[in-house]
Design an enzyme around this catalytic site. Sequence first.
Site, PDB file in Angstrom:
ATOM      1  N   GLY A  66      49.902  61.134 -11.980  1.00  0.00           N
ATOM      2  CA  GLY A  66      50.753  60.512 -10.979  1.00  0.00           C
ATOM      3  C   GLY A  66      50.728  58.997 -11.091  1.00  0.00           C
ATOM      4  N   GLY A 114      48.348  64.877 -12.830  1.00  0.00           N
ATOM      5  CA  GLY A 114      49.650  65.467 -12.559  1.00  0.00           C
ATOM      6  C   GLY A 114      50.352  66.007 -13.788  1.00  0.00           C
ATOM      7  N   GLU A 137      39.601  62.556 -11.871  1.00  0.00           N
ATOM      8  CA  GLU A 137      39.688  62.136 -10.479  1.00  0.00           C
ATOM      9  C   GLU A 137      38.379  61.714  -9.834  1.00  0.00           C
ATOM     10  OE1 GLU A 137      43.437  64.148 -11.402  1.00  0.00           O
ATOM     11  OE2 GLU A 137      41.345  64.623 -11.810  1.00  0.00           O
ATOM     12  N   ASP A 145      43.333  67.731  -8.230  1.00  0.00           N
ATOM     13  CA  ASP A 145      44.366  68.403  -7.441  1.00  0.00           C
ATOM     14  C   ASP A 145      45.365  69.091  -8.354  1.00  0.00           C
ATOM     15  OD1 ASP A 145      45.458  65.938  -8.313  1.00  0.00           O
ATOM     16  OD2 ASP A 145      46.810  65.831  -6.589  1.00  0.00           O
TER      17      ASP A 145
END
Length: 350
Positions: A66, A114, A137, A145
């Site tokens: 992301g 992402g 992360e 995620d």
Amino acid sequence: MTEPTVLISQDGRAGHIVLNRPKAINALTHEMVTLIQTALDSWASDPSVQTVVLTGSGERGLCAGGDIVSIYQDGLAGGTASAEFWAAEYRLDATIAEYPKPFVAIMDGIVLGGGIGLSAHADLRVVTERSKIGMPETGIGFFPDIGGTYLLSRAPGELGTHLALTAGSVQAGDAIAVGLADWYVSSDRLPALIASLASVAPAEALAAVALEAPASGLLADREWIDAAYEGDDVVKIHARLAASEVEAARATALVLAGKSPISVKVTLRALRSAADFSSLREALDQEYRLSLRFHGSHDFLEGVRAQVIDKDRNPQWVPSSLDDVAEETVAAYFAGLGADELGLTQGSAL
């Protein structure tokens, strides 16, 4: 004129999605998510499109994750744009996982965060000798995620736990071994593969160019990894790594100690929860709760500052040690959101 951030086209029986921000290694924005979702929604009922192909423009990789700078700035401002982005992104991940037509993801080069959400939930996932796949992360005060907890909790033994907690990255052989990819194709054969998908079913096209995958170093290390990472207590995991007779395990203890203590503890609990979920949707609903709680938190803002903004690589985590992260602090990240829940388990993505 500004180039479109996603290129949508059709070649014969194949619908093509090309991420098109090469200078940013195709980092994912809300606009890109919307464009991809719209294309997939359209193609789902279009009989002329029989296969979907995902690639990234440029030579560096499919997608570096992301747009973390935008998320960081939104967090500093206390905004809601990131919540809207995550909601759309996670719905897209569910769409890809459940897509009614073959979805071929070309995971060439860098594929992070992402980018894994867009590719590792596909049913035909291709890696090359240039692939570098990871969930970094916990090094920025966040957690894996985009369905990462669901994917990594289903890796053999504790290999997924090891990658998630240490923010590890893998290459082709390990990616296939842990369940993030399926096919190994040398990068020089990708043009031929992509061209053939215009007229040939994907399984046949892949079989014509695929090679035997490289050996997995992670599988060779499973004995010490499985022994060290068992259970639900990160403090004990770290102690076992530090006390191991295996040099690689002791080195891993140092790596783990450098990650955000809150992120590491939340990540382990999320992995153990996701292992019991019956669907990706359940994991995405849980991850949405966690994302909103991390957004604007000290460790997330500090982690992005240290790794991406100032690049001093010296984040000051609060608390600074695993021992100081209270269980009630961890539990608070998982509390329900009430009317703000993502609610993917209550409906269909398509």
